[in-house]
Enzyme design. Structure first.
Site, PDB file in Angstrom:
ATOM      1  N   GLY A 127      -6.297 -12.143   7.856  1.00 34.30           N
ATOM      2  CA  GLY A 127      -6.189 -12.659   6.484  1.00 34.30           C
ATOM      3  C   GLY A 127      -6.474 -11.573   5.477  1.00 34.30           C
ATOM      4  O   GLY A 127      -7.562 -11.518   4.893  1.00 34.30           O
ATOM      5  N   GLU A 244      -3.525  -0.341  13.601  1.00 27.33           N
ATOM      6  CA  GLU A 244      -2.248  -1.064  13.582  1.00 27.33           C
ATOM      7  C   GLU A 244      -1.080  -0.075  13.447  1.00 27.33           C
ATOM      8  O   GLU A 244      -0.077  -0.172  14.142  1.00 27.33           O
ATOM      9  CB  GLU A 244      -2.229  -2.053  12.406  1.00 27.33           C
ATOM     10  CG  GLU A 244      -1.000  -2.948  12.376  1.00 27.33           C
ATOM     11  CD  GLU A 244      -1.011  -3.935  11.212  1.00 27.33           C
ATOM     12  OE1 GLU A 244      -1.835  -3.791  10.300  1.00 27.33           O
ATOM     13  OE2 GLU A 244      -0.170  -4.845  11.228  1.00 27.33           O
ATOM     14  N   ASN A 381       7.152   0.638   4.446  1.00 28.73           N
ATOM     15  CA  ASN A 381       7.509   2.042   4.700  1.00 28.73           C
ATOM     16  C   ASN A 381       7.385   2.925   3.458  1.00 28.73           C
ATOM     17  O   ASN A 381       7.083   4.107   3.555  1.00 28.73           O
ATOM     18  CB  ASN A 381       8.921   2.119   5.299  1.00 28.73           C
ATOM     19  CG  ASN A 381       8.913   1.735   6.772  1.00 28.73           C
ATOM     20  OD1 ASN A 381       7.900   1.265   7.295  1.00 28.73           O
ATOM     21  ND2 ASN A 381      10.027   1.933   7.452  1.00 28.73           N
ATOM     22  N   GLU A 382       7.609   2.337   2.265  1.00 29.94           N
ATOM     23  CA  GLU A 382       7.427   3.138   1.048  1.00 29.94           C
ATOM     24  C   GLU A 382       5.969   3.590   0.943  1.00 29.94           C
ATOM     25  O   GLU A 382       5.678   4.719   0.543  1.00 29.94           O
ATOM     26  CB  GLU A 382       7.781   2.314  -0.208  1.00 29.94           C
ATOM     27  CG  GLU A 382       9.265   2.006  -0.370  1.00 29.94           C
ATOM     28  CD  GLU A 382       9.712   0.817   0.480  1.00 29.94           C
ATOM     29  OE1 GLU A 382       8.862   0.198   1.164  1.00 29.94           O
ATOM     30  OE2 GLU A 382      10.916   0.512   0.471  1.00 29.94           O
TER      31      GLU A 382
HETATM   32  C1  LIG Z   1       6.673 -10.836   9.182  1.00 30.23           C
HETATM   33  C2  LIG Z   1       5.441 -10.440   8.428  1.00 30.23           C
HETATM   34  C3  LIG Z   1       4.196 -10.628   9.010  1.00 30.23           C
HETATM   35  C4  LIG Z   1       3.044 -10.296   8.299  1.00 30.23           C
HETATM   36  N1  LIG Z   1       1.815 -10.573   8.864  1.00 30.23           N
HETATM   37  C5  LIG Z   1       0.688 -10.362   8.127  1.00 30.23           C
HETATM   38  C6  LIG Z   1      -0.589 -10.774   8.624  1.00 30.23           C
HETATM   39  O1  LIG Z   1      -0.714 -11.292   9.748  1.00 30.23           O
HETATM   40  N2  LIG Z   1      -1.677 -10.595   7.849  1.00 30.23           N
HETATM   41  C7  LIG Z   1      -1.610 -10.026   6.605  1.00 30.23           C
HETATM   42  O2  LIG Z   1      -2.637  -9.864   5.963  1.00 30.23           O
HETATM   43  N3  LIG Z   1      -0.405  -9.637   6.087  1.00 30.23           N
HETATM   44  C8  LIG Z   1       0.734  -9.811   6.813  1.00 30.23           C
HETATM   45  N4  LIG Z   1       1.965  -9.433   6.289  1.00 30.23           N
HETATM   46  C9  LIG Z   1       2.021  -8.934   4.932  1.00 30.23           C
HETATM   47  C10 LIG Z   1       2.374  -7.468   4.812  1.00 30.23           C
HETATM   48  O3  LIG Z   1       1.288  -6.646   5.158  1.00 30.23           O
HETATM   49  C11 LIG Z   1       2.822  -7.256   3.349  1.00 30.23           C
HETATM   50  O4  LIG Z   1       4.027  -7.973   3.192  1.00 30.23           O
HETATM   51  C12 LIG Z   1       3.041  -5.803   3.034  1.00 30.23           C
HETATM   52  O5  LIG Z   1       1.812  -5.117   2.997  1.00 30.23           O
HETATM   53  C13 LIG Z   1       3.751  -5.653   1.669  1.00 30.23           C
HETATM   54  O6  LIG Z   1       3.102  -6.380   0.674  1.00 30.23           O
HETATM   55  P1  LIG Z   1       3.900  -7.410  -0.265  1.00 30.23           P
HETATM   56  O7  LIG Z   1       4.718  -8.306   0.594  1.00 30.23           O
HETATM   57  O8  LIG Z   1       2.919  -8.029  -1.189  1.00 30.23           O
HETATM   58  O9  LIG Z   1       4.914  -6.511  -1.085  1.00 30.23           O
HETATM   59  P2  LIG Z   1       4.569  -5.646  -2.354  1.00 30.23           P
HETATM   60  O10 LIG Z   1       3.305  -4.903  -2.154  1.00 30.23           O
HETATM   61  O11 LIG Z   1       4.705  -6.497  -3.570  1.00 30.23           O
HETATM   62  O12 LIG Z   1       5.759  -4.600  -2.328  1.00 30.23           O
HETATM   63  C14 LIG Z   1       7.109  -4.968  -2.672  1.00 30.23           C
HETATM   64  C15 LIG Z   1       7.965  -3.721  -2.498  1.00 30.23           C
HETATM   65  O13 LIG Z   1       7.516  -2.702  -3.415  1.00 30.23           O
HETATM   66  C16 LIG Z   1       7.165  -1.521  -2.698  1.00 30.23           C
HETATM   67  N5  LIG Z   1       5.966  -0.912  -3.273  1.00 30.23           N
HETATM   68  C17 LIG Z   1       4.804  -1.545  -3.571  1.00 30.23           C
HETATM   69  N6  LIG Z   1       3.912  -0.644  -4.061  1.00 30.23           N
HETATM   70  C18 LIG Z   1       4.530   0.556  -4.044  1.00 30.23           C
HETATM   71  C19 LIG Z   1       4.119   1.874  -4.411  1.00 30.23           C
HETATM   72  N7  LIG Z   1       2.890   2.112  -4.873  1.00 30.23           N
HETATM   73  N8  LIG Z   1       5.004   2.886  -4.269  1.00 30.23           N
HETATM   74  C20 LIG Z   1       6.242   2.655  -3.775  1.00 30.23           C
HETATM   75  N9  LIG Z   1       6.698   1.421  -3.424  1.00 30.23           N
HETATM   76  C21 LIG Z   1       5.852   0.390  -3.544  1.00 30.23           C
HETATM   77  C22 LIG Z   1       6.868  -1.993  -1.273  1.00 30.23           C
HETATM   78  O14 LIG Z   1       7.039  -0.965  -0.343  1.00 30.23           O
HETATM   79  C23 LIG Z   1       7.878  -3.113  -1.098  1.00 30.23           C
HETATM   80  O15 LIG Z   1       9.127  -2.579  -0.746  1.00 30.23           O
HETATM   81  C24 LIG Z   1       3.134  -9.725   6.994  1.00 30.23           C
HETATM   82  C25 LIG Z   1       4.392  -9.508   6.432  1.00 30.23           C
HETATM   83  C26 LIG Z   1       5.534  -9.867   7.117  1.00 30.23           C
HETATM   84  C27 LIG Z   1       6.866  -9.652   6.451  1.00 30.23           C
END
Ligand SMILES: Cc1cc2nc3c(=O)[nH]c(=O)nc-3n(C[C@H](O)[C@H](O)[C@H](O)COP(=O)(O)OP(=O)(O)OC[C@H]3O[C@@H](n4cnc5c(N)ncnc54)[C@H](O)[C@@H]3O)c2cc1C
Length: 395
Positions: A127, A244, A381-382
């Site tokens: 979480g 991870e 990946n970003e």
């Molecule tokens: C299938 C799946 C399983 C998951 N399981 C878990 C889980 O078990 N527990 C958990 O805690 N989380 C989980 N996640 C969440 C995951 O860790 C987040 O989705 C991830 O860290 C991206 O955060 P966000 O979705 O809020 O996107 P955002 O942070 O809002 O990012 C949106 C886009 O903007 C880009 N971006 C954001 N900031 C920057 C920056 N500073 N510079 C350049 N680009 C940027 C990102 O790379 C992305 O492309 C899961 C996600 C998926 C899709």
């Protein structure tokens, strides 16, 4: 540096192969190879086999039940399991929570949690992410307020993998809002059956149920479930996320794809593919194989410790490349399958295949859609590219 395996390592690899051949249940391996997500019961079956062999927690210190393998042997084990279609066993509990508890947990927490995790009796979800806090994790808002011997936790987590199957959440929450964001976080082991916890599935494009929203409404959690000191959660989270990312080169999984793609290409003429198309598929397969070989050598250099201080950057580079190759492999499978790629087949032990359908097509579109997420989870990946830049090029 010599990256070739020693004769002892090769003997170990044979040992692992023999164990997988003799003990991995065939039905489980088939379901895993098709790319469907397994139930807790199915995974537990495999975990019991590994537990009996003493191979359930390669990444734990030996005194807590780890295998005592060096990094090369852990790598060999991981890749062989990937190729053999062995399922990943309660990944979050064993790969993330266990190592965190071994390193930061009190003797009491270690006593309560470690053995049940090894046995597969306790499952965890992670979480961390929240609706406004994914990449910028330190901004998370779920609060934990001390109340006597407990914390009261309120907030919302999202994208929580396997929350619907978990006994506990390793929950990163804010315990001090007055200090800089990273300094006010703590990690709690939150029971998922506590009053105030609501789990709602998130519908995903692959039609599988893996991720959830979790609502935490005044959930009472014993302060005994705090990992380490209050407000030390950021350090623990970084440790956990590092584990991870290093895990995410996906080499075993990619080799599994290569084998399947070769079989798909062999079957392509019978599906009506022209000689020219088949030649193109073989070329794409060969190019992918070369790139995966290079990825494996890079992973082995990291495993052998060559990267030293740049390990963080190397782990990020492996995660980027591994996830990109997964997408490439899944794309190629779709291309080879042609029209059949559009069909979404159920696991073949659930619903019989329609007449004329190719058994190799089962699960392909489901996994193709799921792998889209591999460039996002485990840190997008970003963000990995930013880590590489900050580690290597910023003074
Ligand atoms: C299938 C799946 C399983 C998951 N399981 C878990 C889980 O078990 N527990 C958990 O805690 N989380 C989980 N996640 C969440 C995951 O860790 C987040 O989705 C991830 O860290 C991206 O955060 P966000 O979705 O809020 O996107 P955002 O942070 O809002 O990012 C949106 C886009 O903007 C880009 N971006 C954001 N900031 C920057 C920056 N500073 N510079 C350049 N680009 C940027 C990102 O790379 C992305 O492309 C899961 C996600 C998926 C899709």
């Amino acid at each position: 540096m010599d990256l070739a395996f020693s004769s002892e390592d090769l003997a170990f690899r044979d040992d692992v192969r023999g164990f997988l051949r003799d003990h991995l249940p065939a039905g489980l391996a088939r379901r895993e190879s098709q790319g469907f997500h397994l139930s807790r019961g199915e995974v537990a079956e495999w975990q019991r086999c590994l537990y009996a062999r003493g191979w359930v927690a390669p990444n734990w210190p030996q005194q807590f039940g780890g295998t005592g393998w060096n990094a090369i042997r852990k790598y060999i084990f991981d890749v062989e399991c990937g190729i053999a279609n062995a399922p990943e066993i309660s990944l979050i509990a064993l790969s993330m929570v266990g190592p965190v508890l071994c390193r930061f947990g009190s003797p009491e927490l270690q006593q309560r949690f470690l053995d049940p995790i090894l046995r597969g009796d306790l499952w965890f979800c992670q979480g961390f992410s929240e609706p406004q806090s994914g990449s910028d994790l330190a901004s998370l808002r779920t609060r934990a307020v001390r109340d006597g011997d407990d914390y009261i936790v309120s907030g919302q987590k999202t994208w929580t993998t396997a929350a619907h199957m978990a006994d506990y959440m390793i929950c990163l929450c804010r315990t001090d809002a007055e200090v800089k964001p990273q300094a006010g976080l703590s990690m709690l082991l939150l029971p998922m059956d506590a009053p105030g916890v609501t789990v709602r599935p998130i519908a995903t494009i692959d039609h599988e149920h893996t991720v959830n929203e979790v609502f935490l409404d005044d959930v009472r959690v014993s302060a005994a479930n705090l990992v380490g000191e209050p407000n030390s959660g950021w350090q623990q989270a970084r440790f956990l996320l590092g584990n991870e990312r290093t895990h995410n080169a996906y080499v075993g999984m990619l080799k599994r794809h290569l084998l399947r793609i070769a079989r798909l290409i062999d079957a392509a003429p019978a599906r009506g593919a022209s000689a020219v198309a088949c030649a193109q598929f073989r070329r794409a397969h060969a190019l992918l194989e070369i790139d995966i070989d290079a990825l494996e050598w890079s992973a082995l250099r990291v495993v052998a410790g060559e990267q030293g201080a740049a390990l963080d950057a190397a782990a990020s580079a492996l995660k980027i490349r591994g996830s990109e190759y997964l997408l490439r492999a899944a794309d190629l499978e779709m291309e080879i399958l042609g029209r059949e790629a559009a069909a979404r087949f159920a696991p073949d032990d659930v619903a019989p295949l329609p007449a004329g359908a190719d058994p190799l097509a089962v699960g392909r579109s489901t996994q193709y859609l799921y792998w889209r997420a591999s460039t996002i989870f485990g840190g997008a990946n970003e963000i990995q590219r930013s880590i590489i830049w900050n580690t290597l090029f910023r003074a």
